[in-house]
Design a protein around this motif. Structure first.
Motif, PDB file in Angstrom:
ATOM      1  N   LEU A 219       1.075  -1.114   0.481  1.00  0.00           N
ATOM      2  CA  LEU A 219       0.248   0.459   0.095  1.00  0.00           C
ATOM      3  C   LEU A 219       0.736   1.634  -0.103  1.00  0.00           C
ATOM      4  N   ASP A 220       2.003   1.434   0.216  1.00  0.00           N
ATOM      5  CA  ASP A 220       2.756   2.167   0.637  1.00  0.00           C
ATOM      6  C   ASP A 220       3.311   3.020  -0.827  1.00  0.00           C
ATOM      7  N   ILE A 221       3.264   1.710  -1.744  1.00  0.00           N
ATOM      8  CA  ILE A 221       3.966   1.847  -2.695  1.00  0.00           C
ATOM      9  C   ILE A 221       2.446   2.383  -4.171  1.00  0.00           C
ATOM     10  N   LEU A 222       1.039   1.674  -3.402  1.00  0.00           N
ATOM     11  CA  LEU A 222       0.381   1.725  -4.655  1.00  0.00           C
ATOM     12  C   LEU A 222      -1.041   3.263  -4.425  1.00  0.00           C
ATOM     13  N   LEU A 223      -0.316   3.119  -2.887  1.00  0.00           N
ATOM     14  CA  LEU A 223      -1.763   4.206  -2.281  1.00  0.00           C
ATOM     15  C   LEU A 223      -0.905   5.942  -1.725  1.00  0.00           C
ATOM     16  N   PHE A 224      -0.196   5.322  -1.579  1.00  0.00           N
ATOM     17  CA  PHE A 224       1.571   6.898  -1.135  1.00  0.00           C
ATOM     18  C   PHE A 224       2.298   6.907  -2.095  1.00  0.00           C
ATOM     19  N   PHE A 226       3.043   6.659  -4.837  1.00  0.00           N
ATOM     20  CA  PHE A 226       2.934   6.991  -6.782  1.00  0.00           C
ATOM     21  C   PHE A 226       2.173   8.478  -6.337  1.00  0.00           C
ATOM     22  N   ARG A 227       1.638   8.948  -5.074  1.00  0.00           N
ATOM     23  CA  ARG A 227       1.191  10.611  -4.933  1.00  0.00           C
ATOM     24  C   ARG A 227       1.719  11.591  -4.583  1.00  0.00           C
ATOM     25  N   VAL A 228       2.816  11.382  -3.851  1.00  0.00           N
ATOM     26  CA  VAL A 228       3.800  12.079  -3.542  1.00  0.00           C
ATOM     27  C   VAL A 228       4.249  13.618  -4.379  1.00  0.00           C
ATOM     28  N   LYS A 241       0.184  12.590 -12.940  1.00  0.00           N
ATOM     29  CA  LYS A 241       1.116  11.343 -14.074  1.00  0.00           C
ATOM     30  C   LYS A 241       2.078  11.702 -13.679  1.00  0.00           C
ATOM     31  N   GLN A 242       3.018  12.888 -14.009  1.00  0.00           N
ATOM     32  CA  GLN A 242       4.246  13.238 -13.435  1.00  0.00           C
ATOM     33  C   GLN A 242       5.143  12.787 -12.554  1.00  0.00           C
ATOM     34  N   ILE A 243       4.070  12.378 -11.193  1.00  0.00           N
ATOM     35  CA  ILE A 243       4.437  12.305 -10.499  1.00  0.00           C
ATOM     36  C   ILE A 243       4.670  10.363 -10.984  1.00  0.00           C
ATOM     37  N   ARG A 244       3.723   9.737 -10.876  1.00  0.00           N
ATOM     38  CA  ARG A 244       4.159   8.573 -11.075  1.00  0.00           C
ATOM     39  C   ARG A 244       5.873   8.743 -11.712  1.00  0.00           C
ATOM     40  N   TYR A 247       8.846   8.362  -9.523  1.00  0.00           N
ATOM     41  CA  TYR A 247       8.833   8.139  -8.824  1.00  0.00           C
ATOM     42  C   TYR A 247       8.807   6.476  -9.391  1.00  0.00           C
ATOM     43  N   ALA A 248       8.425   6.078 -10.215  1.00  0.00           N
ATOM     44  CA  ALA A 248       8.816   5.668 -11.001  1.00  0.00           C
ATOM     45  C   ALA A 248      10.186   5.122 -11.018  1.00  0.00           C
ATOM     46  N   LYS A 249      11.098   6.829 -12.147  1.00  0.00           N
ATOM     47  CA  LYS A 249      12.090   6.302 -11.540  1.00  0.00           C
ATOM     48  C   LYS A 249      13.200   6.807 -11.309  1.00  0.00           C
ATOM     49  N   SER A 250      12.984   6.427 -10.133  1.00  0.00           N
ATOM     50  CA  SER A 250      13.324   6.877  -8.597  1.00  0.00           C
ATOM     51  C   SER A 250      14.445   5.719  -8.082  1.00  0.00           C
ATOM     52  N   THR A 251      15.073   6.289  -7.402  1.00  0.00           N
ATOM     53  CA  THR A 251      16.276   4.901  -6.693  1.00  0.00           C
ATOM     54  C   THR A 251      15.134   4.585  -5.049  1.00  0.00           C
ATOM     55  N   ARG A 252      14.124   5.049  -5.352  1.00  0.00           N
ATOM     56  CA  ARG A 252      13.346   4.397  -4.128  1.00  0.00           C
ATOM     57  C   ARG A 252      12.007   3.699  -4.104  1.00  0.00           C
ATOM     58  N   PHE A 253      12.426   4.074  -5.579  1.00  0.00           N
ATOM     59  CA  PHE A 253      11.132   2.715  -6.533  1.00  0.00           C
ATOM     60  C   PHE A 253      11.460   0.898  -6.163  1.00  0.00           C
ATOM     61  N   LYS A 254      12.741   1.582  -6.685  1.00  0.00           N
ATOM     62  CA  LYS A 254      14.066   0.325  -6.413  1.00  0.00           C
ATOM     63  C   LYS A 254      14.117  -0.462  -5.496  1.00  0.00           C
TER      64      LYS A 254
END
Length: 562
Positions: A219-224, A226-228, A241-244, A247-254
Motif C-alpha cells: 500500500l505504501d507503493i500504490l496508494l502513497f 505514487f501520489r506524493v 502522471k508526472q508524480i508516477r 517515482y517510477a524512475k527514482s531509486t526509492r522505487f527500486k
C-alpha cells in the motif's frame, strides 16, 4: 508573578491613550477616578519614528501617510471632544437611549469589517469553508464521527489526489510504515537465531504479522508513493502522471520493489525459514524519512533526534545479542565459560552480555579460542567507535536543546557580576534580575529579532503580521489604512517590556515613538508626585502618536505614563 504584556509603537490612537490626558479614544472623556493596577510586568510595542532617510522602503511616502493619518485623527478627536463637552438637553438624552440598538448593530458591523481586514492581510488565518461536511452540520454522536472519518479517509485515498509531503495524513502513514519496518528489523534476526521464539504453536500468529507488514509495504507503493508531490526547479509538481513517472524512475522505487522480493515462496521447499524475509530490511529509507519529517513537523525536534539515536544504540546491542547467541549455538550451549550457559531466559542473559561488551563497562568471561577472541575484538571495536559516536550525538542534541537557556544564564551571570562591581543599590539590582527573568519566561529569548534575522524581508513581514495583526486591528487609527502601509509598519514594531512602576515616558521628553498596549495596563498620571491618575489604558490602547507629527524632535511628551 503573573506576566502581563504591553506593546509600544510610535503611532497611536487618540484618546486616553494620547499624550494629552484629557482625551479618551476620541469618544468619551477620561475619568479621573483612580483604578488600581495589578503589580505585574507589561510589554509594549514601540514603533520608532525615524527620519525619512532611515526608512527602508518608500520612506517619504510612509512618513507622509503617517502625518496625514495622525492629523485627521486629531481633528476627529477635537470634534468629538467638543460635542461631548456641550450641555445635553432632555431630547438629546432620549435620543441617546433610543440609539443603543443602533450602536450595538454598528459595533457588530465594525467587528465583521475588522475580521475581513484580518483575513485579507493574512490569508492563511482566514477560515476555509469545508463543503464536504455540509450534510453533517449539527449532527453529533458516534455515527456522525464515523461518517466524518470515512469522508476524510476517502478524500486521501482517491487515486487521482496528490498528497502533500508535510501533510498530517502522510506523516501518519509514514509512522505506520516505519513501525512495520522496525518490526521486521527486530523480529527477523530474533526468530532466525532464537529458535524458541518461533514454534509450530505460534507460527500462524507470526505469519499474520509478517503478511500484514507486507501489505503495508504494498500500500505504501500504490496508494502513497505514487501520489506524493515533489519539487522540480523550485516548484511543487502535483500532476498525477508526472508524480508516477518521477517515482517510477527514482531509486526509492527500486528499493521498494527489492524489499518485496517474494522469497517467502521458498517456504514450500525449505520450510518456514525467517531468514528468507531479510530483503524486507532494504526499506530502511522509510525509517530515515519518517524521523526526518517528524523532526521538521513536531514542535520539539530534540525528542525525535534523541529517540532515533537511542533506537540506534538499542538495535546495535540487539544485533550483538543475537550474534552472541548464534556463536554459543555454534560452539555448543554451555560448552565453556564464555558461551551462554543455558540457564535463565536466553534473550535477557545474552542482551546483558552484549550490553557489557559494547559499552565496555563490565567484566566478561575470558574467551577460550580464536573465534571467541575475534568476536570480542569486533564487538569492542564497534563499541569504541559506533557506540561512542552515538553517545556524542546525544550530548550534542542535549547541548543544542538547552543552548538558548545556557546563553541566557551566561548573560544573566555576567550582568550580575557587573552590577556587584558597580555597587548598585540592591533594589535596582533586583529590578534588573526581574526584567531578565520575565523577558526569558515570556519570550524564551532576550532578542527575538535575532532569531528571524536570516529570513528574507517578505517572510519576516508574514511572521510579524501573524504576531501583531490582531493588536493593530484593535487600533482605530489603523482601521482605514492601506494594506501596504500596514505591512511597512508591522516591521517597525519592537516589543518592549516594562516592570510595575517603570515610566514608559515622562512629561517634557522628546518623543520619537508611539506605543500600543499589547497586554497589561498603563496609567496616565500627573499632579504632585504623580499621585493623580488621569486614565488607565488597557489592551489595544495607544499613546504617544502626537510625537510623530514632528519626528525630528520638536514635540515633547505632555504627560507621564507608567
Amino acid at each position: 508573578m503573573a506576566g502581563v504584556e504591553e506593546v509600544a509603537v510610535p503611532m497611536s490612537q487618540a484618546g486616553c491613550g494620547r499624550e494629552n490626558p484629557e482625551k479618551n479614544d476620541g469618544n468619551e472623556a477620561c475619568s479621573p477616578k483612580q483604578i488600581p493596577l495589578p503589580t505585574v510586568p507589561k510589554i509594549v510595542l514601540a514603533l520608532d519614528g525615524r527620519e525619512p532617510h532611515d526608512s527602508e522602503d518608500g520612506p517619504v511616502a510612509v512618513q507622509e501617510k503617517l502625518h496625514r493619518l495622525v492629523e485627521a485623527f486629531q481633528r476627529r478627536t477635537d470634534r468629538t471632544k467638543a460635542s461631548i463637552t456641550q450641555t445635553s438637553s432632555p431630547d438629546s438624552l432620549s435620543s441617546e437611549e433610543g440609539s443603543e440598538e443602533d450602536d450595538e448593530h454598528h459595533e457588530h458591523l465594525q467587528e465583521q469589517r475588522r475580521q475581513q481586514r484580518l483575513n485579507s492581510l493574512v490569508p492563511d488565518m482566514a477560515p476555509r469553508p469545508d463543503t464536504a461536511w455540509q450534510k453533517l452540520v449539527g449532527v453529533k454522536g458516534s455515527k456522525a464521527t464515523l461518517k466524518r472519518l470515512a469522508l476524510r479517509v476517502k478524500k486521501y485515498l482517491v487515486p487521482s489526489a496528490a498528497i502533500e509531503p508535510a501533510s498530517r495524513i502522510y506523516l501518519t502513514w509514514l509512522s505506520i510504515a516505519n513501525a512495520c519496518y522496525i518490526y521486521n528489523a527486530i523480529t527477523i534476526p530474533l526468530r532466525a537465531v532464537f529458535s524458541s521464539y518461533q514454534t509450530e504453536a505460534n507460527l500462524k500468529a507470526w505469519f499474520a504479522c509478517d503478511y500484514f507488514c507486507d501489505a503495508i509495504y504494498v500500500l505504501d507503493i500504490l496508494l502513497f508513493n505514487f501520489r506524493v508531490k515533489f519539487i522540480d526547479n523550485g516548484f511543487w509538481v502535483g500532476e498525477p502522471k508526472q508524480i508516477r513517472l518521477h517515482y517510477a524512475k527514482s531509486t526509492r522505487f527500486k528499493l521498494d520493489l527489492l524489499a518485496l522480493l517474494p522469497l517467502d515462496l521458498l517456504y514450500i521447499i525449505l520450510g518456514p525459514m525467517v531468514i528468507l524475509r531479510l530483503p524486507r530490511l532494504i526499506k530502511i529509507h522509510v525509517f530515515w524519512d519518517c524521523f526526518n519529517r517528524l523532526d521538521s513537523y513536531l514542535p520539539s525536534p530534540y525528542i525525535v533526534r534523541l529517540t532515533r539515536t537511542v533506537l540506534y544504540m538499542l538495535y546495535m546491542i540487539h544485533l550483538n545479542c543475537c550474534a552472541y547467541y548464534a556463536m554459543s549455538k555454534f560452539e555448543g550451549i554451555g560448552s565453556n565459560s564464555w558461551v551462554f550457559s543455558g540457564e535463565g531466559h536466553s534473550y535477557i542473559r545474552c542482551f546483558y552480555f552484549a550490553t557489557k561488551t559494547v559499552t565496555s563497562i563490565g567484566k566478561n568471561p575470558r574467551p577460550a579460542n580464536d573465534t571467541e577472541h575475534l568476536f570480542m575484538t569486533v564487538s569492542w571495536l564497534l563499541g569504541v567507535f559506533i557506540f561512542a559516536l552515538l553517545i556524542g550525538q546525544i550530548r550534542d542534541i542535549m547541548a543544542t536543546a538547552t543552548r538558548a537557556q545556557t546563553e541566557y544564564r551566561a548573560v544573566m551571570d555576567a550582568t550580575q557580576n557587573y552590577l556587584h562591581k558597580l555597587n548598585l543599590p540592591s533594589s535596582l539590582q533586583e529590578r534588573i534580575k526581574l526584567w531578565f527573568t520575565y523577558t526569558w519566561h515570556s519570550q524564551k529569548t532576550l532578542d527575538e529579532n535575532e532569531a528571524l534575522g536570516y529570513l528574507p524581508k517578505k517572510m519576516r513581514t508574514d511572521v510579524a503580521l501573524s504576531v501583531h495583526i490582531h493588536t493593530l486591528a484593535k487600533v482605530q487609527l489603523f482601521q482605514d489604512c492601506d494594506k501596504a502601509l500596514l505591512r511597512d509598519l508591522v516591521l517597525k514594531l519592537q516589543p518592549v517590556i516594562y516592570l510595575p512602576g517603570d515610566f514608559v515616558c515622562k512629561k517634557g521628553e522628546v518623543g520619537k515613538e508611539m506605543y500600543i498596549v499589547q497586554s497589561g495596563q498603563v496609567q496616565v498620571v500627573g499632579g504632585h508626585d504623580n499621585t493623580k491618575i488621569f486614565a488607565t489604558l488597557g489592551e489595544g490602547s495607544v499613546f504617544g502618536e502626537v510625537s510623530l507629527l514632528a519626528v525630528g524632535g520638536g514635540n515633547r511628551r505632555t504627560a507621564d505614563v507608567k
